[in-house]
Enzyme design. Structure first.
Site, PDB file in Angstrom:
ATOM      1  N   ILE A   1      -2.585  29.446 -20.173  1.00  0.00           N
ATOM      2  CA  ILE A   1      -1.291  29.271 -20.831  1.00  0.00           C
ATOM      3  C   ILE A   1      -0.193  28.999 -19.827  1.00  0.00           C
ATOM      4  CG2 ILE A   1       0.467  30.431 -22.228  1.00  0.00           C
ATOM      5  CD1 ILE A   1      -1.854  31.987 -23.474  1.00  0.00           C
TER       6      ILE A   1
ATOM      7  N   HIS B   1       3.068  29.902 -19.751  1.00  0.00           N
ATOM      8  CA  HIS B   1       4.010  30.776 -20.460  1.00  0.00           C
ATOM      9  C   HIS B   1       5.426  30.259 -20.349  1.00  0.00           C
ATOM     10  CE1 HIS B   1       1.079  33.879 -21.263  1.00  0.00           C
ATOM     11  NE2 HIS B   1       0.685  33.855 -20.012  1.00  0.00           N
TER      12      HIS B   1
ATOM     13  N   LYS C   1       0.345  41.449 -21.987  1.00  0.00           N
ATOM     14  CA  LYS C   1       0.746  40.602 -23.103  1.00  0.00           C
ATOM     15  C   LYS C   1      -0.078  40.858 -24.357  1.00  0.00           C
ATOM     16  CE  LYS C   1       2.794  36.756 -20.611  1.00  0.00           C
ATOM     17  NZ  LYS C   1       2.822  37.374 -19.269  1.00  0.00           N
TER      18      LYS C   1
ATOM     19  N   SER D   1      -0.722  37.562 -14.435  1.00  0.00           N
ATOM     20  CA  SER D   1       0.089  36.880 -15.422  1.00  0.00           C
ATOM     21  C   SER D   1       1.566  37.177 -15.162  1.00  0.00           C
ATOM     22  CB  SER D   1      -0.283  37.379 -16.817  1.00  0.00           C
ATOM     23  OG  SER D   1       0.451  36.671 -17.787  1.00  0.00           O
TER      24      SER D   1
END
Lengths: 420, 475
Positions: free
Chosen positions: B47, B49, B248, B336
């Protein structure tokens, strides 16, 4: 855009048999599109024998069986293209393929027969716990490496799944000098043909662990070991029962899945078999699109694949002559108690022949049972079976006239001999 | 002696190399695996983000937001598939709905566009969302990216611009010398004036080779399901639950290849090499994911995998010169939103931490773009036909499930960071990633690799050393 009467997707046993049947029933403009270098499909890698007992009354190897059909195709001058990969079929029956020779081509087909076979379920699909090293492969892939390319994938082997492919490879690897330490089967019964249990396991002293599964794969780069655990009646691993086996190869024989995404993608109605839903003529929900062989439902005998393909070929011929019109009267079929699926999913009464062929499998090995055919809940036929197993597909031909009504739902179910 | 050695060829090391290759400097990237981006960089949620949720003022927030803004142009230059589909953070009860408001404020503080959506609107956009949905926060600049090609192409761009890559080189110790450093590896010794530590879960071990450090990296495992690209529209965005202190949360997302990812879990592990999956963890992933999307078709599952986050004890990215030496730079704890931040991190490290120290001058002829990749499946019939007429190998399908032709595989083998293993080829062009997991195509891929590198088929590796696919020749 070129128009062809009949385009057949797949040049394996189903595709070739369907082509020959269509030709012999009047269709002269046929094109078989085969993605690999040879006709014959999966039988190319099945060098063991046991094929053709029904079709030719002989026991042939895979390559011998397929060669008979290749000859039939060639004798009739039926056109086929190899190394031709169909990547799309549209709702309007446009078929798109690529090949080195032809480039990217689209063909308008008047009728299509889907005969694209199936693929193997793999480790990731069942989420085997542990590491993901090299050395965990499907039995068919190991068979491909060995029989087609001449390479062995390992020396110390464990096999998960007692289906025929796993059993065949147990014997094959042993003959090549590998040590096969065992076959695990999650169910309390084996899925393979009895003759394979005997000829592949018992004859080679390879232990069969029923109600067991592989609960862990261990290895950082190549497989080093597996853990084998018992399972309970809900097929859940029983903690504390793990046994370690030092192996470099885990072969998986855990199921075959129809390779049907070309039709799935355009919304053709699906069957619980994960193939398309068809009527007794093997026609899908899309007019003029037929399906047969392992892409429709996975077969255990190629002889039945051929039989089914012949039906599809004949139906395609009738369709092209304008003789296969869908009527308004339908009988749906349903898998009842103890039955996992029924083909066909629907019977189109007006286009049906005198007899309708039902193909189905039971969920569990059963003894002393009745196969019960009911219409809208009312039984109209019972067949006694002293023994019946899931791995042997049942085929029953019933006259249309024997159905109590010509509309409704037929359920096939299993009932024990002593009902109460 | 090199000017710069980068330890670690993951997505961070690749972008550091890429941005440093804009300067007149000799760069050597070392990675212990058989391919770049072989660990965390290839086992994540894929992803880009938006940057709405890191705590404002942290490095995570800064580099995520910056990276997200860079993504469209960087991915274009590097011919990496990035789909700005947007993300939805989904509230399933009233309490969560309240928290969404706070998250929107945080997004605003971080400079990230974020819109609160009603339950009806969410149901319109996501027909498969749980009927319990109360609302969602839409971040339109989030997207999904191909993480494999992001790393490979960034490294390819660096190498095309002069950087060097040495795979299979595990750093065992580092000596401080008069001119800089002597880096000892399993592939020999390499000297450099400046060293950049981008070593992922091992970056604390590397940092400690030249000084005492007061931080550590603890691996945090995430397990995922991969679903086949059976149909469009299971979900149309990246779906998040509300974030917690664990991270997340478990998402349901589409990918650039039309697959769906469900995961990741979050567990601390002791072993920096533990990438195993286990049944209870995956069952919990499934339980949580189905709270958001009740009818996830797990029948379409084709793979499970796990990745390790390099979680820093400092709770924020560590992007700084070491305490003892300005010529030793640590880029550590890039968990992340690391993937999303990577281009921004690479540019910052190159321009702010390294170039001034070495007094580097920019090159005049730096090329930001990789040679475009040929994508026959994205072409119309006519264009594709012409392509095959020009090079028939684009008409020979090798991987049927993912529709990868021989021409594309040969293109990968011709690149400056080519694949050496089955897995490396998989990452680049997807051959073997599909529902049959290489069942039909792996033998052909193996033989292609053997032929290209002049190896016996028995020598071809799946991934790591010792992972030979074949054991011997048939009798």
């Amino acid at each position: 855009m070129v128009t062809r009467d009949l385009v057949i997707i797949g040049g394996g046993s189903a595709g070739m048999a369907a082509a020959v049947a269509a030709y012999d029933n009047g269709v002269k403009d046929i094109l078989i599109l085969e993605r690999s270098e040879f006709l014959g499909g999966i039988l190319n890698q099945c060098i063991h024998n046991g094929f053709g007992l029904q079709e030719f009354k002989e026991e042939l190897t895979g390559p011998e069986f397929l060669t008979r059909f290749v000859k039939q195709v060639q004798e009739r001058g039926i056109e086929y293209k190899l190394n031709s990969y169909v990547y799309e079929i549209t709702e309007k029956k446009v078929v798109r393929y690529v090949s080195e020779a032809d480039g990217a081509v689209e063909i308008q087909a008047k009728a299509i027969i889907m005969a694209a076979g199936c693929y193997e379920r793999n480790a990731g699909a069942i989420g085997i716990p542990g590491d993901r090293p090299a050395g965990v492969i499907t039995a068919g892939q190991a068979q491909l490496y060995l029989n087609e390319y001449g390479y062995m994938v390992g020396k110390r082997v464990f096999i998960l799944g007692s289906g025929d492919i796993g059993l065949i490879m147990a014997r094959r690897m042993t003959l090549e000098g590998a040590k096969v330490l065992g076959v695990a089967e999650i169910m309390p019964y084996s899925n393979g043909l009895n003759r394979n249990i005997v000829q592949c396991l018992k004859d080679y002293d390879i232990p069969l662990y029923l109600s067991h599964t592989v609960s862990k794969t261990i290895g950082k780069s190549k497989l080093e070991a597996i853990e084998l655990s018992e399972v309970d009646e809900n097929l859940r691993v029983i903690p504390g029962t793990a046994k370690r086996f030092e192996v470099d190869t885990l072969l998986l024989s855990i199921g075959l899945i129809p390779n049907n995404n070309l039709l799935d993608k355009i919304g053709v109605k699906q069957s619980p078999t994960r193939g398309s839903s068809v009527n007794q003529a093997m026609e899908t929900s899309l007019d003029g699109v037929f399906s047969c062989g392992n892409v429709l439902h996975v077969h255990d005998l190629v002889d039945y694949v051929v039989d089914e393909a012949k039906t599809a070929g004949v139906s395609a011929a009738r369709y092209l002559r304008g003789e296969l019109n869908r009527g308004n009267k339908h009988i749906l079929t349903q898998a009842g108690q103890g039955i996992s699926y029924v083909v066909p999913a629907v019977i189109d009464v007006e286009s049906a022949a005198e007899k309708v062929q039902f193909k189905f499998r039971v969920r569990r090995p059963s003894k002393e049972v009745y196969i019960v055919y009911s219409m809208d809940g009312v039984p109209f036929k019972k067949t006694y079976k002293p023994a019946i197993i899931p791995s042997e597909m049942e085929i029953a031909s019933l006259p249309l006239s024997s159905f109590p009504k010509q509309e409704g739902c037929i359920t096939i179910s299993l009932e024990p001999k002593e009902a109460k | 002696m090199e000017d710069i050695i980068i330890i670690g060829g993951g997505v961070v090391g690749a972008f550091v190399a890429r941005y440093l290759s804009r300067y007149q400097a000799s760069i050597l990237v070392l990675d212990k695996e058989t391919d770049v981006g072989d660990l965390t960089s290839m086992a994540n949620s894929a992803i880009g983000h938006s940057g709405y949720d890191p705590v404002p003022g942290t490095k995570k927030a800064h580099f995520n937001v910056l990276g997200n803004r860079m993504y469209p142009s960087v991915c274009k230059e590097l011919d990496v598939h990035f789909d700005m589909c947007g993300s939805l953070t989904v509230a399933l009860d009233e309490k969560q709905l309240e928290m969404l408001g706070k998250l929107q404020e945080r997004a605003k503080e971080n400079g990230v566009p974020a819109e609160l959506l009603s339950a009806e609107r969410v149901k319109e956009m996501e027909p498969n969302i749980s009927p319990e949905v109360k609302g969602a926060l839409l971040c339109p600049t989030a997207g999904v990216v191909n993480p494999f090609t992001l790393t490979v192409h960034a490294m390819e761009n660096a190498v095309d611009n002069g950087a060097k890559l040495c795979l299979g080189a595990e750093v065992t110790s580092i000596d401080k010398t008069k001119e800089g450093y002597l880096v000892h590896t399993s592939k020999g010794d390499f000297a450099a004036k400046l060293v950049i530590n981008c070593a992922g879960v091992y970056s604390d071990k590397i940092a400690a080779m030249i000084e005492k450090i007061d931080w550590s990296i603890t691996p945090r495992k995430g397990e995922y399901y991969v679903l086949d690209h059976y149909a469009k529209g299971l979900v149309n965005h990246v779906l998040f639950p509300l974030p917690s202190e664990k991270g997340k949360g478990i998402l349901v997302t589409m990918t650039t290849s039309g697959n769906y990812l469900v995961g990741p879990s979050s567990e601390w592990v002791d072993d920096k090499e533990d990438l195993s999956t286990d049944t209870p963890t995956l069952a919990d992933v499934r339980r949580q994911a189905t709270m958001m999307v009740p009818n996830i078709p797990f029948r379409e599952q084709i793979r499970v995998f796990a990745g390790l986050r390099a979680t820093p004890s400092t709770h924020d990215f560590i992007i700084e010169r070491s305490k003892s030496y300005e010529t030793f730079v640590n880029v550590a704890g890039i968990e992340s939103p690391g993937l999303a931040s990577s281009p921004a991190i690479g540019e910052y490290v190159a321009d702010e931490l390294v170039a001034p120290v070495l007094g580097l001058k920019k090159k005049e002829n730096w090329n930001p773009c990789v040679r475009p990749y040929v994508k026959p499946m994205e072409m119309g019939l006519g264009e594709r036909n012409l392509l095959i007429k020009k090079n028939p190998h684009f008409g020979k399908m090798i991987c049927n499930c993912e529709k990868v032709s021989l021409g594309e595989i040969e293109d990968e083998l011709s690149r400056s960071v080519p694949p050496h293993t089955i897995k490396a080829l998989k990452k680049r062009c997807r051959a073997g990633f599909g529902k049959c997991q290489g069942g039909f195509c792996q033998p052909q891929v193996l033989l292609l690799l053997a032929e290209h590198y002049g190896l016996s088929p028995l020598e071809v590796l799946y991934d790591k050393e010792g992972s030979n696919i074949l054991e011997g020749v048939s009798k």
